[in-house]
Design a protein around this motif. Structure first.
Motif, PDB file in Angstrom:
ATOM      1  N   TYR A  13       0.824  -1.215   0.000  1.00  8.49           N
ATOM      2  CA  TYR A  13       0.000   0.000   0.000  1.00  8.49           C
ATOM      3  C   TYR A  13       0.861   1.269   0.000  1.00  8.49           C
ATOM      4  CZ  TYR A  13      -4.056  -2.944   0.880  1.00  8.49           C
ATOM      5  OH  TYR A  13      -5.059  -3.879   0.755  1.00  8.49           O
ATOM      6  N   CYS A  14       2.176   1.092   0.058  1.00 11.72           N
ATOM      7  CA  CYS A  14       3.074   2.249   0.022  1.00 11.72           C
ATOM      8  C   CYS A  14       3.160   2.785  -1.402  1.00 11.72           C
ATOM      9  CB  CYS A  14       4.469   1.842   0.504  1.00 11.72           C
ATOM     10  SG  CYS A  14       5.642   3.208   0.476  1.00 11.72           S
ATOM     11  N   PRO A  15       2.865   4.068  -1.618  1.00 10.61           N
ATOM     12  CA  PRO A  15       2.893   4.601  -2.983  1.00 10.61           C
ATOM     13  C   PRO A  15       4.279   4.603  -3.617  1.00 10.61           C
ATOM     14  CG  PRO A  15       1.746   6.109  -1.476  1.00 10.61           C
ATOM     15  CD  PRO A  15       2.434   5.069  -0.644  1.00 10.61           C
ATOM     16  N   GLU A  52      -5.817  16.870   4.973  1.00  8.05           N
ATOM     17  CA  GLU A  52      -6.611  17.416   3.874  1.00  8.05           C
ATOM     18  C   GLU A  52      -6.161  18.835   3.558  1.00  8.05           C
ATOM     19  OE1 GLU A  52     -10.684  16.284   3.349  1.00  8.05           O
ATOM     20  OE2 GLU A  52     -10.707  15.381   5.342  1.00  8.05           O
ATOM     21  N   GLY A  53      -5.991  19.102   2.276  1.00  8.58           N
ATOM     22  CA  GLY A  53      -5.601  20.437   1.846  1.00  8.58           C
ATOM     23  C   GLY A  53      -4.109  20.663   1.777  1.00  8.58           C
ATOM     24  N   LEU A  54      -3.322  19.696   2.244  1.00  2.00           N
ATOM     25  CA  LEU A  54      -1.870  19.869   2.200  1.00  2.00           C
ATOM     26  C   LEU A  54      -1.338  19.339   0.870  1.00  2.00           C
ATOM     27  CD1 LEU A  54       0.603  19.332   5.092  1.00  2.00           C
ATOM     28  CD2 LEU A  54       1.171  18.443   2.848  1.00  2.00           C
ATOM     29  N   THR A  55      -0.537  20.132   0.194  1.00  2.00           N
ATOM     30  CA  THR A  55       0.065  19.712  -1.072  1.00  2.00           C
ATOM     31  C   THR A  55       1.276  18.846  -0.795  1.00  2.00           C
ATOM     32  OG1 THR A  55      -0.651  21.749  -2.143  1.00  2.00           O
ATOM     33  CG2 THR A  55       1.103  20.522  -3.231  1.00  2.00           C
ATOM     34  N   ASP A  63       6.285  13.071  -7.089  1.00  2.00           N
ATOM     35  CA  ASP A  63       5.296  12.114  -7.610  1.00  2.00           C
ATOM     36  C   ASP A  63       4.064  11.990  -6.725  1.00  2.00           C
ATOM     37  OD1 ASP A  63       6.933  11.581  -9.788  1.00  2.00           O
ATOM     38  OD2 ASP A  63       8.005   9.977  -8.738  1.00  2.00           O
ATOM     39  N   ASN A  64       3.897  12.912  -5.787  1.00  2.00           N
ATOM     40  CA  ASN A  64       2.737  12.878  -4.887  1.00  2.00           C
ATOM     41  C   ASN A  64       2.556  11.514  -4.230  1.00  2.00           C
ATOM     42  OD1 ASN A  64       1.991  15.594  -5.505  1.00  2.00           O
ATOM     43  ND2 ASN A  64       1.085  14.876  -7.404  1.00  2.00           N
ATOM     44  N   ASP A  65       3.667  10.954  -3.730  1.00  5.04           N
ATOM     45  CA  ASP A  65       3.619   9.586  -3.211  1.00  5.04           C
ATOM     46  C   ASP A  65       4.114   9.479  -1.767  1.00  5.04           C
ATOM     47  OD1 ASP A  65       6.290  10.095  -3.653  1.00  5.04           O
ATOM     48  OD2 ASP A  65       6.665   8.341  -4.910  1.00  5.04           O
ATOM     49  N   SER A  66       3.900  10.545  -0.995  1.00  5.05           N
ATOM     50  CA  SER A  66       4.376  10.527   0.396  1.00  5.05           C
ATOM     51  C   SER A  66       3.535   9.645   1.312  1.00  5.05           C
ATOM     52  CB  SER A  66       4.408  11.949   0.961  1.00  5.05           C
ATOM     53  OG  SER A  66       5.344  12.743   0.277  1.00  5.05           O
ATOM     54  N   GLY A  67       2.262   9.478   1.000  1.00  8.11           N
ATOM     55  CA  GLY A  67       1.391   8.700   1.879  1.00  8.11           C
ATOM     56  C   GLY A  67       0.249   8.057   1.120  1.00  8.11           C
ATOM     57  N   MET A  68      -0.475   7.200   1.825  1.00  5.91           N
ATOM     58  CA  MET A  68      -1.649   6.548   1.228  1.00  5.91           C
ATOM     59  C   MET A  68      -2.761   7.565   0.989  1.00  5.91           C
ATOM     60  SD  MET A  68      -2.007   3.008   3.467  1.00  5.91           S
ATOM     61  CE  MET A  68      -1.832   3.770   5.092  1.00  5.91           C
ATOM     62  N   SER A  69      -3.651   7.244   0.074  1.00  9.67           N
ATOM     63  CA  SER A  69      -4.896   8.005  -0.044  1.00  9.67           C
ATOM     64  C   SER A  69      -5.834   7.556   1.075  1.00  9.67           C
ATOM     65  CB  SER A  69      -5.547   7.747  -1.395  1.00  9.67           C
ATOM     66  OG  SER A  69      -6.006   6.393  -1.457  1.00  9.67           O
ATOM     67  N   PHE A  70      -6.896   8.313   1.301  1.00  9.12           N
ATOM     68  CA  PHE A  70      -7.860   7.915   2.332  1.00  9.12           C
ATOM     69  C   PHE A  70      -8.503   6.568   1.986  1.00  9.12           C
ATOM     70  CE2 PHE A  70      -7.857  12.617   2.934  1.00  9.12           C
ATOM     71  CZ  PHE A  70      -7.374  12.622   4.229  1.00  9.12           C
ATOM     72  N   ALA A  71      -8.830   6.367   0.715  1.00  7.46           N
ATOM     73  CA  ALA A  71      -9.462   5.106   0.301  1.00  7.46           C
ATOM     74  C   ALA A  71      -8.504   3.938   0.498  1.00  7.46           C
ATOM     75  CB  ALA A  71      -9.911   5.193  -1.158  1.00  7.46           C
ATOM     76  N   THR A  72      -7.238   4.130   0.138  1.00  4.00           N
ATOM     77  CA  THR A  72      -6.240   3.076   0.291  1.00  4.00           C
ATOM     78  C   THR A  72      -6.033   2.732   1.758  1.00  4.00           C
ATOM     79  OG1 THR A  72      -5.112   3.881  -1.690  1.00  4.00           O
ATOM     80  CG2 THR A  72      -3.875   2.405  -0.281  1.00  4.00           C
ATOM     81  N   ALA A  73      -6.038   3.739   2.609  1.00  5.60           N
ATOM     82  CA  ALA A  73      -5.820   3.511   4.047  1.00  5.60           C
ATOM     83  C   ALA A  73      -6.891   2.592   4.625  1.00  5.60           C
ATOM     84  CB  ALA A  73      -5.802   4.845   4.785  1.00  5.60           C
ATOM     85  N   GLU A  74      -8.137   2.770   4.194  1.00  4.05           N
ATOM     86  CA  GLU A  74      -9.211   1.901   4.689  1.00  4.05           C
ATOM     87  C   GLU A  74      -8.983   0.452   4.258  1.00  4.05           C
ATOM     88  OE1 GLU A  74     -11.235   2.906   6.911  1.00  4.05           O
ATOM     89  OE2 GLU A  74     -10.573   4.984   6.709  1.00  4.05           O
TER      90      GLU A  74
END
Length: 264
Positions: free
Chosen positions: A14-16, A48-51, A56-67
């Motif tokens: 799940y790591c981007p 939310e709201g943090l760029t 590659d915008n891959d620092s963390g999971m998305s909210f959907a992925t986290a679930e």
């Protein structure tokens, strides 16, 4: 006294920015290593709201992925309950310019987790985030901006002190990830002198009752070759009675438990 064989810092498919090795592959390798516990600590979603500062915008999971991550680990925890203890955790970033956002993310996921790490990967300098460990070049930007390698390390430890001294809510993890992360590029950017605030940082870590991640990933980095913290500093943590937890920081299955036989 029985010392539990435990890898406390493990990533996942799940790591981007990791490999797609399955969670089962990580667990099976842990069993091969004779581990009794494994903590999955995937990078938490950004506030939310943090760029995302990463290109590659891959620092963390998305909210959907986290679930999905949490649900799959709950299933595997049950599957392997007679073989190994599986802890469901996240590695939360301390966002210096968005402490409220950091607190919100921890509050959102903390109740579902059984482990966690707090880490500092980004420094807010002037008006933007700089990446500490993304690349030799990105660390070089910090050095150039602050004027010296020592100043870059000292700025990092300022951030660590803020992290451990900030109340991030009742679900705040009390384990600090890779304390000496700026040494990742130490062979390219050797220190001119010891960071003046490092001893004070260790005292604040002790004062805040944090545990330290003894992170072996630096041993596998070509410009580092050291654990985080490095051996001499680990001796100091022992004199201060700071608790330690080994972590491989594995981003692929075969690195689970890697280098836990290091000498220090």
């Amino acid at each position: 006294m029985h010392l539990m064989k435990w890898d406390g810092h493990v990533h996942s498919p799940y790591c981007p920015h990791g490999t797609k090795d399955s969670l089962e592959a990580y667990i099976e390798h842990a069993l091969l290593q004779g581990l009794e516990r494994i903590s999955f600590t995937e990078h938490a979603p950004l506030p939310e709201g943090l760029t995302d500062p990463a290109p590659d915008n891959d620092s963390g999971m998305s909210f959907a992925t986290a679930e999905r991550y949490i649900e799959e680990l709950k299933t595997l925890r049950e599957t392997y309950k007679n073989d190994i203890e599986i802890r469901i955790g996240m590695e939360f970033d301390y966002w210096e310019n968005d402490v409220d956002g950091t607190r919100d993310i921890i509050a959102r996921y903390g109740p579902e987790l059984t482990d966690g790490i707090l880490s500092l990967h980004y420094l807010w300098i002037e008006d933007r985030y700089y990446m500490v460990d993304f690349s030799k070049e990105s660390f070089g930007e910090i050095v150039t901006t602050l004027g010296s390698v020592t100043a870059a390390h000292e700025r990092y430890y300022e951030g660590i002190q803020a992290l451990v001294m900030t109340d991030l809510g009742k679900h705040q993890p009390k384990r600090l990830g890779h304390l000496t992360l700026p040494t990742k590029f130490i062979q390219a950017y050797p220190l001119e002198s010891n960071p003046a605030n490092l001893d004070d940082t260790l005292r604040k870590i002790r004062q805040a009752d944090f545990t330290l991640d003894v992170n072996t990933a630096g041993l596998r980095k070509p410009l580092c070759g050291l654990s985080y913290p490095y051996p001499e500093l680990l001796q100091v943590t022992q004199s201060l009675s700071i608790p330690l937890v080994y972590g491989s920081d594995a981003h692929l299955a075969k690195d689970v438990g890697a280098d836990f036989d290091m000498k220090w």
